[in-house]
Scaffold this active site. Sequence first.
Site, PDB file in Angstrom:
ATOM      1  N   HIS A   1       0.834  -1.205   0.000  1.00 54.23           N
ATOM      2  CA  HIS A   1       0.000   0.000   0.000  1.00 54.23           C
ATOM      3  C   HIS A   1       0.867   1.253   0.000  1.00 54.23           C
ATOM      4  O   HIS A   1       0.673   2.161  -0.820  1.00 54.23           O
ATOM      5  CB  HIS A   1      -0.906  -0.029   1.235  1.00 54.23           C
ATOM      6  CG  HIS A   1      -1.752   1.188   1.426  1.00 54.23           C
ATOM      7  ND1 HIS A   1      -3.087   1.214   1.110  1.00 54.23           N
ATOM      8  CD2 HIS A   1      -1.457   2.424   1.909  1.00 54.23           C
ATOM      9  CE1 HIS A   1      -3.573   2.422   1.389  1.00 54.23           C
ATOM     10  NE2 HIS A   1      -2.597   3.174   1.873  1.00 54.23           N
ATOM     11  N   GLU A   2       1.825   1.323   0.912  1.00 51.53           N
ATOM     12  CA  GLU A   2       2.679   2.510   0.989  1.00 51.53           C
ATOM     13  C   GLU A   2       3.590   2.623  -0.232  1.00 51.53           C
ATOM     14  O   GLU A   2       3.880   3.730  -0.706  1.00 51.53           O
ATOM     15  CB  GLU A   2       3.495   2.501   2.282  1.00 51.53           C
ATOM     16  CG  GLU A   2       2.682   2.503   3.562  1.00 51.53           C
ATOM     17  CD  GLU A   2       1.698   3.670   3.661  1.00 51.53           C
ATOM     18  OE1 GLU A   2       1.914   4.708   2.997  1.00 51.53           O
ATOM     19  OE2 GLU A   2       0.702   3.539   4.394  1.00 51.53           O
TER      20      GLU A   2
ATOM     21  N   HIS B   1       1.694   4.309  -2.940  1.00 54.58           N
ATOM     22  CA  HIS B   1       1.728   5.769  -2.777  1.00 54.58           C
ATOM     23  C   HIS B   1       3.027   6.321  -3.366  1.00 54.58           C
ATOM     24  O   HIS B   1       3.032   7.313  -4.097  1.00 54.58           O
ATOM     25  CB  HIS B   1       1.656   6.152  -1.299  1.00 54.58           C
ATOM     26  CG  HIS B   1       0.287   6.081  -0.703  1.00 54.58           C
ATOM     27  ND1 HIS B   1      -0.851   6.491  -1.380  1.00 54.58           N
ATOM     28  CD2 HIS B   1      -0.132   5.668   0.533  1.00 54.58           C
ATOM     29  CE1 HIS B   1      -1.901   6.334  -0.592  1.00 54.58           C
ATOM     30  NE2 HIS B   1      -1.499   5.827   0.563  1.00 54.58           N
TER      31      HIS B   1
END
Length: 265
Positions: free
Chosen positions: A164-165, A168
């Site tokens: 997820h990070e 980003h």
Amino acid sequence: GEILCVCERDGKRFYCSTMVLLQYLSQRYHGDHVSLTGQGSPRVRGLSFREGDIASSYNIQRRSAITCPGNSCLWPKSVDGFVYVPYIISPQYVYHHIVKITIEIGMLDIFLETCVKFVPRSHETNYLDIQPGFGCWSFLGMTEGPQPLSLQSPGCMWSGIVSHELMHALGFVHEQSRSDRDRHVSIIWENIMKGQKHNFKKYQTNNLNTVYDYGSIMHYGRYAFSEDGGPTIIPKPDPNTPIGQRDGPSVLDIQKINLLYECGT
């Protein structure tokens, strides 16, 4: 020794580690990360945060989601067709070998299906500096120089949270921030924690001609930033559609990475 908690699943109680408890809370209540501040977003000197875990320096104008002038916030593509993203993992992590394996699994889930390769840094100027900071957060897209990416241990030590990070850092915002989100989810504003409504803004995004993905690893959970335990996001037309998974990138997540970075072209 390690602190044990009493956990319950399917009506049965058992002892579990604090890591297991944090991982459960992360998926159940935020679908993003466990906030230890009690306010839903990390607090780091010199940084501001939007959507809970997207960092920006106070002196840097916030980028629009998945759009930047001349693709300047995308990691460059090599002549061999791969996008190499250098990284270092801080030696400050306790149980460094276990942390390294978890982070590398999160990287592998992206690498195996895309042209993005995460490689240990040798001499590159721009690279991800993965640190045991406060909470789970990342900058949006590539920035200049060493680029902090926070994965607090143990709360962020879940390969899906790592992916997820990393998404980003590749340039992707949360799925429910898409420009077309109101056709797919309802935001229950009255249930959102005081001072956290800004995390539910929508942006003019480049949606890459893809359909809305309830199963995206980038989607908030149903109870993200909930004030009193009530839902803050309800899918439509079917309110029971699952959202907020952190098991790994969805098929559409992978498709969007390949589209944004023109993998295979």
